[in-house]
Design a protein around this motif. Structure first.
Motif, PDB file in Angstrom:
ATOM      1  N   THR A   1     -10.393  -1.954  -2.608  1.00 23.31           N
ATOM      2  CA  THR A   1      -9.792  -3.041  -3.387  1.00 23.31           C
ATOM      3  C   THR A   1      -9.211  -4.109  -2.473  1.00 23.31           C
ATOM      4  OG1 THR A   1      -9.296  -1.508  -5.193  1.00 23.31           O
ATOM      5  CG2 THR A   1      -8.046  -3.574  -5.127  1.00 23.31           C
ATOM      6  N   TRP A   2      -8.531  -3.666  -1.412  1.00 22.77           N
ATOM      7  CA  TRP A   2      -7.944  -4.645  -0.490  1.00 22.77           C
ATOM      8  C   TRP A   2      -9.021  -5.452   0.226  1.00 22.77           C
ATOM      9  CZ3 TRP A   2      -8.243  -5.300   4.840  1.00 22.77           C
ATOM     10  CH2 TRP A   2      -7.448  -6.336   5.325  1.00 22.77           C
ATOM     11  N   LEU A   3     -10.070  -4.801   0.697  1.00 21.73           N
ATOM     12  CA  LEU A   3     -11.130  -5.506   1.413  1.00 21.73           C
ATOM     13  C   LEU A   3     -11.740  -6.601   0.546  1.00 21.73           C
ATOM     14  CD1 LEU A   3     -12.977  -2.539   3.163  1.00 21.73           C
ATOM     15  CD2 LEU A   3     -11.694  -4.361   4.301  1.00 21.73           C
ATOM     16  N   ALA A   4     -12.033  -6.280  -0.705  1.00 26.18           N
ATOM     17  CA  ALA A   4     -12.690  -7.245  -1.584  1.00 26.18           C
ATOM     18  C   ALA A   4     -11.773  -8.407  -1.957  1.00 26.18           C
ATOM     19  CB  ALA A   4     -13.185  -6.547  -2.843  1.00 26.18           C
ATOM     20  N   SER A   5     -10.463  -8.148  -1.993  1.00 33.27           N
ATOM     21  CA  SER A   5      -9.527  -9.197  -2.404  1.00 33.27           C
ATOM     22  C   SER A   5      -8.916  -9.947  -1.225  1.00 33.27           C
ATOM     23  CB  SER A   5      -8.399  -8.580  -3.239  1.00 33.27           C
ATOM     24  OG  SER A   5      -7.653  -7.645  -2.463  1.00 33.27           O
ATOM     25  N   SER A   6      -9.191  -9.522   0.002  1.00 30.31           N
ATOM     26  CA  SER A   6      -8.604 -10.145   1.185  1.00 30.31           C
ATOM     27  C   SER A   6      -9.286 -11.473   1.492  1.00 30.31           C
ATOM     28  CB  SER A   6      -8.743  -9.210   2.396  1.00 30.31           C
ATOM     29  OG  SER A   6     -10.105  -9.165   2.827  1.00 30.31           O
ATOM     30  N   ASP A   7      -8.785 -12.153   2.515  1.00 22.97           N
ATOM     31  CA  ASP A   7      -9.407 -13.418   2.935  1.00 22.97           C
ATOM     32  C   ASP A   7     -10.469 -13.193   4.006  1.00 22.97           C
ATOM     33  OD1 ASP A   7      -7.938 -12.796   5.182  1.00 22.97           O
ATOM     34  OD2 ASP A   7      -6.819 -14.689   5.246  1.00 22.97           O
TER      35      ASP A   7
ATOM     36  N   LEU B   1     -17.727   0.935   0.083  1.00 20.43           N
ATOM     37  CA  LEU B   1     -16.428   0.458  -0.386  1.00 20.43           C
ATOM     38  C   LEU B   1     -16.568  -0.821  -1.204  1.00 20.43           C
ATOM     39  CD1 LEU B   1     -14.479   1.006   2.949  1.00 20.43           C
ATOM     40  CD2 LEU B   1     -14.350   2.436   0.910  1.00 20.43           C
ATOM     41  N   VAL B   2     -17.457  -1.676  -0.750  1.00 19.99           N
ATOM     42  CA  VAL B   2     -17.735  -2.938  -1.443  1.00 19.99           C
ATOM     43  C   VAL B   2     -19.253  -3.086  -1.506  1.00 19.99           C
ATOM     44  CG1 VAL B   2     -17.422  -5.441  -1.453  1.00 19.99           C
ATOM     45  CG2 VAL B   2     -15.606  -3.966  -0.554  1.00 19.99           C
ATOM     46  N   TYR B   3     -19.767  -3.292  -2.696  1.00 25.83           N
ATOM     47  CA  TYR B   3     -21.206  -3.472  -2.872  1.00 25.83           C
ATOM     48  C   TYR B   3     -21.588  -4.929  -2.655  1.00 25.83           C
ATOM     49  CZ  TYR B   3     -21.939   1.281  -4.507  1.00 25.83           C
ATOM     50  OH  TYR B   3     -22.040   2.652  -4.558  1.00 25.83           O
ATOM     51  N   PRO B   4     -22.870  -5.186  -2.343  1.00 28.06           N
ATOM     52  CA  PRO B   4     -23.315  -6.562  -2.090  1.00 28.06           C
ATOM     53  C   PRO B   4     -22.862  -7.527  -3.173  1.00 28.06           C
ATOM     54  CG  PRO B   4     -25.068  -5.024  -1.553  1.00 28.06           C
ATOM     55  CD  PRO B   4     -23.957  -4.213  -2.160  1.00 28.06           C
ATOM     56  N   GLY B   5     -22.371  -8.679  -2.712  1.00 27.26           N
ATOM     57  CA  GLY B   5     -21.816  -9.661  -3.615  1.00 27.26           C
ATOM     58  C   GLY B   5     -20.316  -9.540  -3.784  1.00 27.26           C
ATOM     59  N   GLY B   6     -19.676  -8.633  -3.018  1.00 21.01           N
ATOM     60  CA  GLY B   6     -18.220  -8.491  -3.090  1.00 21.01           C
ATOM     61  C   GLY B   6     -17.733  -7.640  -4.239  1.00 21.01           C
ATOM     62  N   VAL B   7     -18.585  -6.761  -4.781  1.00 23.28           N
ATOM     63  CA  VAL B   7     -18.224  -5.918  -5.929  1.00 23.28           C
ATOM     64  C   VAL B   7     -17.496  -4.674  -5.443  1.00 23.28           C
ATOM     65  CG1 VAL B   7     -19.101  -4.614  -7.890  1.00 23.28           C
ATOM     66  CG2 VAL B   7     -20.217  -6.759  -7.210  1.00 23.28           C
ATOM     67  N   VAL B   8     -16.281  -4.466  -5.919  1.00 26.11           N
ATOM     68  CA  VAL B   8     -15.480  -3.314  -5.502  1.00 26.11           C
ATOM     69  C   VAL B   8     -16.106  -2.024  -6.035  1.00 26.11           C
ATOM     70  CG1 VAL B   8     -13.202  -2.221  -5.579  1.00 26.11           C
ATOM     71  CG2 VAL B   8     -13.389  -4.707  -5.514  1.00 26.11           C
ATOM     72  N   ALA B   9     -16.280  -1.049  -5.182  1.00 29.07           N
ATOM     73  CA  ALA B   9     -16.818   0.244  -5.605  1.00 29.07           C
ATOM     74  C   ALA B   9     -15.758   1.014  -6.382  1.00 29.07           C
ATOM     75  CB  ALA B   9     -17.260   1.048  -4.383  1.00 29.07           C
TER      76      ALA B   9
ATOM     77  N   VAL C   1       0.839  -1.193   0.000  1.00 33.72           N
ATOM     78  CA  VAL C   1       0.000   0.000   0.000  1.00 33.72           C
ATOM     79  C   VAL C   1       0.879   1.250   0.000  1.00 33.72           C
ATOM     80  CG1 VAL C   1      -1.831   1.236   1.184  1.00 33.72           C
ATOM     81  CG2 VAL C   1      -1.784  -1.254   1.246  1.00 33.72           C
ATOM     82  N   VAL C   2       1.874   1.257   0.864  1.00 36.31           N
ATOM     83  CA  VAL C   2       2.885   2.306   0.903  1.00 36.31           C
ATOM     84  C   VAL C   2       4.235   1.641   0.648  1.00 36.31           C
ATOM     85  CG1 VAL C   2       3.985   4.066   2.331  1.00 36.31           C
ATOM     86  CG2 VAL C   2       1.533   3.645   2.552  1.00 36.31           C
ATOM     87  N   PRO C   3       5.058   2.184  -0.248  1.00 39.21           N
ATOM     88  CA  PRO C   3       6.342   1.543  -0.564  1.00 39.21           C
ATOM     89  C   PRO C   3       7.194   1.286   0.669  1.00 39.21           C
ATOM     90  CG  PRO C   3       5.874   3.311  -2.115  1.00 39.21           C
ATOM     91  CD  PRO C   3       4.827   3.397  -1.047  1.00 39.21           C
TER      92      PRO C   3
ATOM     93  N   SER D   1      -2.016   6.679   8.099  1.00 36.82           N
ATOM     94  CA  SER D   1      -2.499   7.249   6.835  1.00 36.82           C
ATOM     95  C   SER D   1      -1.892   6.500   5.660  1.00 36.82           C
ATOM     96  CB  SER D   1      -2.159   8.744   6.768  1.00 36.82           C
ATOM     97  OG  SER D   1      -0.769   8.946   6.960  1.00 36.82           O
ATOM     98  N   ALA D   2      -2.325   5.249   5.506  1.00 38.10           N
ATOM     99  CA  ALA D   2      -1.774   4.371   4.482  1.00 38.10           C
ATOM    100  C   ALA D   2      -2.693   4.198   3.285  1.00 38.10           C
ATOM    101  CB  ALA D   2      -1.465   2.992   5.087  1.00 38.10           C
ATOM    102  N   PHE D   3      -4.004   4.153   3.518  1.00 35.27           N
ATOM    103  CA  PHE D   3      -4.948   3.777   2.473  1.00 35.27           C
ATOM    104  C   PHE D   3      -5.696   4.979   1.911  1.00 35.27           C
ATOM    105  CE2 PHE D   3      -4.594  -0.316   4.636  1.00 35.27           C
ATOM    106  CZ  PHE D   3      -4.696  -1.233   3.598  1.00 35.27           C
ATOM    107  N   SER D   4      -5.802   5.027   0.593  1.00 30.00           N
ATOM    108  CA  SER D   4      -6.849   5.828  -0.030  1.00 30.00           C
ATOM    109  C   SER D   4      -8.141   5.026   0.068  1.00 30.00           C
ATOM    110  CB  SER D   4      -6.527   6.103  -1.501  1.00 30.00           C
ATOM    111  OG  SER D   4      -6.598   4.892  -2.256  1.00 30.00           O
ATOM    112  N   LEU D   5      -9.267   5.660  -0.177  1.00 31.39           N
ATOM    113  CA  LEU D   5     -10.533   4.930  -0.131  1.00 31.39           C
ATOM    114  C   LEU D   5     -10.571   3.822  -1.177  1.00 31.39           C
ATOM    115  CD1 LEU D   5     -12.993   7.904   0.411  1.00 31.39           C
ATOM    116  CD2 LEU D   5     -12.500   6.074   2.043  1.00 31.39           C
ATOM    117  N   GLN D   6     -10.089   4.129  -2.392  1.00 39.73           N
ATOM    118  CA  GLN D   6     -10.100   3.105  -3.436  1.00 39.73           C
ATOM    119  C   GLN D   6      -9.186   1.937  -3.081  1.00 39.73           C
ATOM    120  OE1 GLN D   6     -12.057   3.206  -6.680  1.00 39.73           O
ATOM    121  NE2 GLN D   6     -11.670   1.137  -5.947  1.00 39.73           N
ATOM    122  N   ALA D   7      -8.017   2.243  -2.521  1.00 39.88           N
ATOM    123  CA  ALA D   7      -7.095   1.168  -2.137  1.00 39.88           C
ATOM    124  C   ALA D   7      -7.692   0.297  -1.044  1.00 39.88           C
ATOM    125  CB  ALA D   7      -5.762   1.762  -1.683  1.00 39.88           C
ATOM    126  N   LEU D   8      -8.386   0.914  -0.088  1.00 38.27           N
ATOM    127  CA  LEU D   8      -9.020   0.131   0.968  1.00 38.27           C
ATOM    128  C   LEU D   8     -10.124  -0.739   0.402  1.00 38.27           C
ATOM    129  CD1 LEU D   8      -9.317  -0.570   3.953  1.00 38.27           C
ATOM    130  CD2 LEU D   8     -10.835   1.417   4.205  1.00 38.27           C
TER     131      LEU D   8
END
Length: 281
Positions: free
Chosen positions: A230-236, A183-191, A71-73, A221-228
Motif C-alpha cells: 500500500t505504501w509503495l503504490a501511494s508513495s511519490d 506487491l504492486v501489479y503493472p499500472g500501479g495496482v496494489v496487490a 506504520v508503527v505507532p 520489522s515495521a511493515f507487513s507485506l500488505q502495508a508495504l
C-alpha cells in the motif's frame, strides 16, 4: 507428502516468516540492523529522520533514505531506496546453494556498486523458484503467482507478474530472480495479500513509470507485506510494479557508490544475491 504438497508447505512457511533457512517469527516491534548504516554527506540522514530526497551517487545511480510515519505507532519506519538507470548499470545474479554466505561476504568477494539479498530458499539452500545466473537456469518457475525480475543480454530489465505473464522458457534470459508475492501489479495496482499482518524486515524491487529499477529495503520489522504494498503504490516513487524478495533475517543492502556507504547486513547466510555492477559495454 507429495512433491506438490511439499512445495506448497515450503512456500507457505517462507511467506509467513519473511525469511529463508532457519526462519522464526519476528517481533512486531522495530528491530535495528546488526551493522551500522553509514550514509555520509549529502545522505547522512539517520533512520527515522527527514527525507533526504533523491541524491545522485553516480551516473545512473541515485539514493534516498526517508522515514515513513504511521506504520508503527509513535515511530517512523526507515526506508532505504536506490534508483537505477538500466542503460547505465548491469544486473548480476549470483547463486551458490552449496556455499551460502552473509551479504557482506558476497560483497567482499565481488565488489559490486549495490547488493541485496535474493528470493526465498529451502532449509538446504535451494531456491524455491527459478534463478538465472549469467544465462544458466536453476530451479523451476512459479506458476500462477509471484513475479520475476529479469534482464536480457542486451541490457533490458523488467519485472513481470507471473499470474498475468507466465514464464516462457523460449525467452532467453541473462539474469533473473523469481520471488513472491507481487506487491504492486503493472499500472500501479496494489496487490491484495493475505499475510496475517505480521511485520518483518523487507526487501523489494520495483520498476517506476519511467522504466527505472528501484531497490527498496526497510531494515526494521515495521511493515507487513500488505502495508508495504500500500505504501509503495501511494508513495511519490512513481511505482508501476513491485515484487517482494526474501525478508526477515535475509534482508540486506550494501551500497558503495561515490560518497555513499550503506551497510545493512543479512542476519543469515544467503544462497542467492542480486548485484549491481558498472556497465562496460
Amino acid at each position: 507428502m507429495s512433491a506438490t504438497l511439499k512445495w506448497m508447505w515450503v512456500l507457505a512457511v517462507a511467506l509467513a516468516t519473511g525469511c529463508g533457512k532457519g526462519a522464526t517469527p519476528l517481533p512486531t516491534r522495530l528491530v535495528p540492523t546488526r551493522m551500522p548504516t553509514i550514509a555520509p554527506s549529502p545522505t547522512s540522514t539517520e533512520p527515522g529522520s527527514a527525507d533526504s530526497g533523491w541524491v545522485v551517487a553516480a551516473r545512473g545511480i541515485e539514493v534516498r533514505n526517508l522515514a515513513v510515519a504511521g506504520v508503527v505507532p509513535d515511530t517512523a519506519a526507515p526506508i532505504y531506496a536506490v534508483r537505477l538507470d538500466p542503460a547505465l548499470v548491469r544486473l548480476r545474479v549470483r547463486y551458490a546453494p552449496d556455499t551460502p554466505q552473509l551479504l557482506r561476504t558476497w560483497v567482499a568477494a565481488h565488489h559490486p556498486l549495490v547488493a541485496i539479498n535474493g528470493g526465498f530458499f529451502t532449509a538446504d539452500n535451494q531456491a524455491t523458484a527459478l534463478i538465472v545466473a549469467d544465462g544458466e537456469a536453476h530451479g523451476a518457475s512459479y506458476a500462477g503467482f509471484g513475479g520475476m525480475l529479469a534482464a536480457s543480454a542486451d541490457g533490458r530489465v523488467w519485472i513481470q507478474a507471473l499470474r498475468e505473464e507466465p514464464y516462457d522458457p523460449a525467452v532467453r534470459l541473462d539474469q533473473a530472480i523469481q520471488s513472491f508475492p507481487m506487491l504492486v501489479y503493472p499500472g500501479g495496482v496494489v496487490a491484495e495479500i493475505s499475510d496475517n499482518g505480521q511485520r518483518a524486515r523487507r526487501t523489494a524491487v520495483a520498476m517506476d513509470r519511467a522504466g527505472r529499477l528501484l531497490i527498496i529495503v526497510c531494515p526494521t520489522s515495521a511493515f507487513s507485506l500488505q502495508a508495504l504494498a500500500t505504501w509503495l503504490a501511494s508513495s511519490d516513487l512513481e511505482i508501476d510494479r513491485a515484487l517482494n524478495f526474501d525478508g526477515g533475517s535475509s534482508s540486506g543492502l550494501f551500497v558503495d557508490v561515490g560518497d555513499v556507504r550503506w551497510q545493512i547486513d543479512s542476519f543469515t547466510t544467503l544462497p542467492s544475491v542480486l548485484l549491481i555492477e558498472p556497465r562496460t559495454s
